[in-house]
Design a protein around this motif. Structure first.
Motif, PDB file in Angstrom:
ATOM      1  N   MET A 127       0.854  -1.194   0.000  1.00 50.94           N
ATOM      2  CA  MET A 127       0.000   0.000   0.000  1.00 50.94           C
ATOM      3  C   MET A 127       0.892   1.247   0.000  1.00 50.94           C
ATOM      4  SD  MET A 127      -2.867   1.102   2.799  1.00 50.94           S
ATOM      5  CE  MET A 127      -3.726   2.647   2.650  1.00 50.94           C
ATOM      6  N   THR A 128       0.632   2.155  -0.935  1.00 47.70           N
ATOM      7  CA  THR A 128       1.436   3.367  -1.016  1.00 47.70           C
ATOM      8  C   THR A 128       0.714   4.520  -0.331  1.00 47.70           C
ATOM      9  OG1 THR A 128       0.473   3.920  -3.149  1.00 47.70           O
ATOM     10  CG2 THR A 128       2.519   2.656  -3.172  1.00 47.70           C
ATOM     11  N   THR A 129       1.491   5.448   0.216  1.00 50.75           N
ATOM     12  CA  THR A 129       0.934   6.622   0.877  1.00 50.75           C
ATOM     13  C   THR A 129       0.826   7.763  -0.119  1.00 50.75           C
ATOM     14  OG1 THR A 129       1.959   5.942   2.947  1.00 50.75           O
ATOM     15  CG2 THR A 129       1.231   8.219   2.803  1.00 50.75           C
ATOM     16  N   ASP A 130      -0.278   8.479  -0.070  1.00 47.84           N
ATOM     17  CA  ASP A 130      -0.492   9.609  -0.968  1.00 47.84           C
ATOM     18  C   ASP A 130       0.193  10.844  -0.389  1.00 47.84           C
ATOM     19  OD1 ASP A 130      -1.343  11.592  -2.622  1.00 47.84           O
ATOM     20  OD2 ASP A 130      -3.468  11.126  -2.476  1.00 47.84           O
ATOM     21  N   HIS A 131       1.275  11.281  -1.049  1.00 48.51           N
ATOM     22  CA  HIS A 131       2.013  12.448  -0.581  1.00 48.51           C
ATOM     23  C   HIS A 131       1.685  13.689  -1.408  1.00 48.51           C
ATOM     24  CE1 HIS A 131       4.383  10.165   2.249  1.00 48.51           C
ATOM     25  NE2 HIS A 131       4.770   9.334   1.302  1.00 48.51           N
ATOM     26  N   SER A 132       0.526  13.707  -2.036  1.00 45.98           N
ATOM     27  CA  SER A 132       0.130  14.867  -2.822  1.00 45.98           C
ATOM     28  C   SER A 132      -0.061  16.072  -1.911  1.00 45.98           C
ATOM     29  CB  SER A 132      -1.165  14.582  -3.579  1.00 45.98           C
ATOM     30  OG  SER A 132      -2.234  14.394  -2.661  1.00 45.98           O
ATOM     31  N   ILE A 133      -0.001  17.250  -2.516  1.00 42.56           N
ATOM     32  CA  ILE A 133      -0.210  18.477  -1.748  1.00 42.56           C
ATOM     33  C   ILE A 133      -1.563  18.445  -1.049  1.00 42.56           C
ATOM     34  CG2 ILE A 133      -0.649  20.954  -2.012  1.00 42.56           C
ATOM     35  CD1 ILE A 133       1.632  21.005  -4.061  1.00 42.56           C
ATOM     36  N   GLU A 134      -2.583  17.945  -1.729  1.00 41.73           N
ATOM     37  CA  GLU A 134      -3.933  17.936  -1.163  1.00 41.73           C
ATOM     38  C   GLU A 134      -4.012  17.118   0.121  1.00 41.73           C
ATOM     39  OE1 GLU A 134      -3.173  17.235  -4.274  1.00 41.73           O
ATOM     40  OE2 GLU A 134      -3.991  18.947  -5.364  1.00 41.73           O
ATOM     41  N   ASN A 135      -3.175  16.077   0.226  1.00 38.06           N
ATOM     42  CA  ASN A 135      -3.224  15.212   1.399  1.00 38.06           C
ATOM     43  C   ASN A 135      -2.149  15.542   2.430  1.00 38.06           C
ATOM     44  OD1 ASN A 135      -5.274  12.836   1.086  1.00 38.06           O
ATOM     45  ND2 ASN A 135      -4.412  13.164  -0.944  1.00 38.06           N
ATOM     46  N   THR A 136      -1.140  16.309   2.037  1.00 35.28           N
ATOM     47  CA  THR A 136      -0.024  16.605   2.931  1.00 35.28           C
ATOM     48  C   THR A 136      -0.107  18.001   3.522  1.00 35.28           C
ATOM     49  OG1 THR A 136       1.367  15.203   1.539  1.00 35.28           O
ATOM     50  CG2 THR A 136       2.492  16.617   3.117  1.00 35.28           C
ATOM     51  N   ARG A 137      -0.643  18.936   2.761  1.00 37.82           N
ATOM     52  CA  ARG A 137      -0.640  20.342   3.169  1.00 37.82           C
ATOM     53  C   ARG A 137      -2.080  20.843   3.265  1.00 37.82           C
ATOM     54  NH1 ARG A 137       4.176  23.783   0.672  1.00 37.82           N
ATOM     55  NH2 ARG A 137       5.664  22.989   2.184  1.00 37.82           N
ATOM     56  N   ILE A 138      -2.659  20.682   4.431  1.00 39.17           N
ATOM     57  CA  ILE A 138      -4.053  21.072   4.651  1.00 39.17           C
ATOM     58  C   ILE A 138      -4.053  22.289   5.567  1.00 39.17           C
ATOM     59  CG2 ILE A 138      -6.299  20.326   5.508  1.00 39.17           C
ATOM     60  CD1 ILE A 138      -5.346  17.426   4.954  1.00 39.17           C
ATOM     61  N   PRO A 139      -4.405  23.474   5.034  1.00 39.29           N
ATOM     62  CA  PRO A 139      -4.375  24.678   5.873  1.00 39.29           C
ATOM     63  C   PRO A 139      -5.472  24.664   6.928  1.00 39.29           C
ATOM     64  CG  PRO A 139      -5.310  25.177   3.724  1.00 39.29           C
ATOM     65  CD  PRO A 139      -4.821  23.761   3.650  1.00 39.29           C
ATOM     66  N   GLU A 140      -5.185  25.292   8.060  1.00 37.31           N
ATOM     67  CA  GLU A 140      -6.186  25.417   9.120  1.00 37.31           C
ATOM     68  C   GLU A 140      -7.156  26.558   8.830  1.00 37.31           C
ATOM     69  OE1 GLU A 140      -4.336  24.845  13.249  1.00 37.31           O
ATOM     70  OE2 GLU A 140      -2.585  25.294  11.977  1.00 37.31           O
ATOM     71  N   TYR A 141      -6.699  27.554   8.085  1.00 39.58           N
ATOM     72  CA  TYR A 141      -7.510  28.716   7.731  1.00 39.58           C
ATOM     73  C   TYR A 141      -7.290  29.033   6.259  1.00 39.58           C
ATOM     74  CZ  TYR A 141      -7.878  29.132  12.763  1.00 39.58           C
ATOM     75  OH  TYR A 141      -8.129  28.853  14.078  1.00 39.58           O
ATOM     76  N   ASP A 142      -8.195  29.821   5.698  1.00 34.28           N
ATOM     77  CA  ASP A 142      -8.102  30.156   4.284  1.00 34.28           C
ATOM     78  C   ASP A 142      -6.812  30.919   3.998  1.00 34.28           C
ATOM     79  OD1 ASP A 142     -10.505  28.973   3.692  1.00 34.28           O
ATOM     80  OD2 ASP A 142     -11.667  30.825   3.817  1.00 34.28           O
ATOM     81  N   VAL A 143      -6.130  30.526   2.942  1.00 34.00           N
ATOM     82  CA  VAL A 143      -4.907  31.185   2.515  1.00 34.00           C
ATOM     83  C   VAL A 143      -4.790  30.986   1.009  1.00 34.00           C
ATOM     84  CG1 VAL A 143      -3.427  29.161   2.885  1.00 34.00           C
ATOM     85  CG2 VAL A 143      -2.432  31.446   3.026  1.00 34.00           C
ATOM     86  N   ASP A 144      -4.143  31.898   0.323  1.00 31.24           N
ATOM     87  CA  ASP A 144      -3.996  31.754  -1.118  1.00 31.24           C
ATOM     88  C   ASP A 144      -3.281  30.439  -1.438  1.00 31.24           C
ATOM     89  OD1 ASP A 144      -3.998  33.834  -3.707  1.00 31.24           O
ATOM     90  OD2 ASP A 144      -2.529  32.216  -3.848  1.00 31.24           O
ATOM     91  N   PRO A 145      -3.751  29.703  -2.443  1.00 35.63           N
ATOM     92  CA  PRO A 145      -3.125  28.419  -2.779  1.00 35.63           C
ATOM     93  C   PRO A 145      -1.624  28.507  -3.052  1.00 35.63           C
ATOM     94  CG  PRO A 145      -5.216  28.655  -3.930  1.00 35.63           C
ATOM     95  CD  PRO A 145      -4.950  29.969  -3.267  1.00 35.63           C
ATOM     96  N   LEU A 146      -1.136  29.683  -3.456  1.00 36.98           N
ATOM     97  CA  LEU A 146       0.296  29.855  -3.718  1.00 36.98           C
ATOM     98  C   LEU A 146       1.138  29.412  -2.528  1.00 36.98           C
ATOM     99  CD1 LEU A 146       2.651  31.063  -5.445  1.00 36.98           C
ATOM    100  CD2 LEU A 146       2.178  33.244  -4.298  1.00 36.98           C
ATOM    101  N   PHE A 147       0.678  29.729  -1.316  1.00 39.39           N
ATOM    102  CA  PHE A 147       1.464  29.421  -0.123  1.00 39.39           C
ATOM    103  C   PHE A 147       1.459  27.929   0.195  1.00 39.39           C
ATOM    104  CE2 PHE A 147       0.198  33.819   0.203  1.00 39.39           C
ATOM    105  CZ  PHE A 147       1.398  34.448   0.538  1.00 39.39           C
ATOM    106  N   ILE A 148       0.431  27.238  -0.227  1.00 38.85           N
ATOM    107  CA  ILE A 148       0.333  25.800   0.012  1.00 38.85           C
ATOM    108  C   ILE A 148       1.082  25.025  -1.068  1.00 38.85           C
ATOM    109  CG2 ILE A 148      -1.264  23.868   0.366  1.00 38.85           C
ATOM    110  CD1 ILE A 148      -1.481  26.158   2.440  1.00 38.85           C
TER     111      ILE A 148
END
Length: 201
Positions: free
Chosen positions: A1-22
């Motif tokens: 089983m492989t782990t999904d290291h995509s940005i969507e699964n690794t970098r989840i902001p706590e508050y709204d921020v421009d996607p550039l920073f993520i």
């Protein structure tokens, strides 16, 4: 089983921020595609406008975009970084003037230069480029090879270019070629004094 290291699964902001920073992260794999001068100059232009204490603008950038100049940089970059950064088409050495115009020490020179580096990293991302900062190099040799005056602090080097495939990296770096997460705000923001939690964070 492989782990999904995509940005969507690794970098989840706590508050709204421009996607550039993520979406900006620091890959090691670069293609050897040259950066058009106009694009590189736009990246450097962004750094010019970084915040600066009293507008002293202590930052200076030494860029290597020819084979001969990159080889100069390679001479003082540690092997662990050379193993991946040699493919990057541009290397930038960040230095900062340690004194104010009147000759007194400038306590803000590194902070201001860090702001310039962030500006470069984000503008590069906006233009489809990747960046990776590194501190693993011989600073005294860099000063000697690039003839950097003593009044300038040598801070770090950044590789910049178009992102390559993880499979193109030496094997020891492939597993690390993924976006990293960040500490929660509750660990880095305090209310009124060090260590006091901020309500609601």
């Amino acid at each position: 089983m492989t782990t999904d290291h995509s940005i969507e699964n690794t970098r989840i902001p706590e508050y709204d921020v421009d996607p550039l920073f993520i979406e900006r992260w620091s890959p090691r794999s670069f293609t050897d595609k040259e950066i058009p001068k106009q694009v590189l100059h736009s990246v450097l232009e962004a750094a010019k406008w970084a915040p600066s204490a009293s507008n002293w603008q202590p930052w200076r950038f030494i860029i290597a975009q020819t084979k001969a100049d990159r080889e100069k940089f390679h001479s003082f970059i540690f092997d662990s970084n050379r193993a991946w950064c040699e493919q990057a088409p541009v290397l930038i050495l960040f230095i900062s003037k340690k004194t104010m115009p009147d000759g007194r020490p400038n306590p803000f020179h590194q902070m201001d230069t860090g702001a310039a580096w962030a500006s470069i990293a984000f503008q590069a991302k906006m233009l489809g480029l990747a960046t990776h900062g590194m501190g693993g190099f011989d600073r005294e040799k860099a000063r000697e090879v690039l003839e950097v005056p003593d009044e300038y602090e040598i801070n770090h080097i950044a590789a910049i270019g178009y992102q390559g495939a993880a499979e193109a990296l030496p094997e020891q770096f492939r597993e690390r070629e993924k976006p990293s997460s960040r500490n929660p705000l509750s660990e880095i923001v305090f209310e009124g004094e060090f260590g006091r939690e901020v309500e609601g964070i």
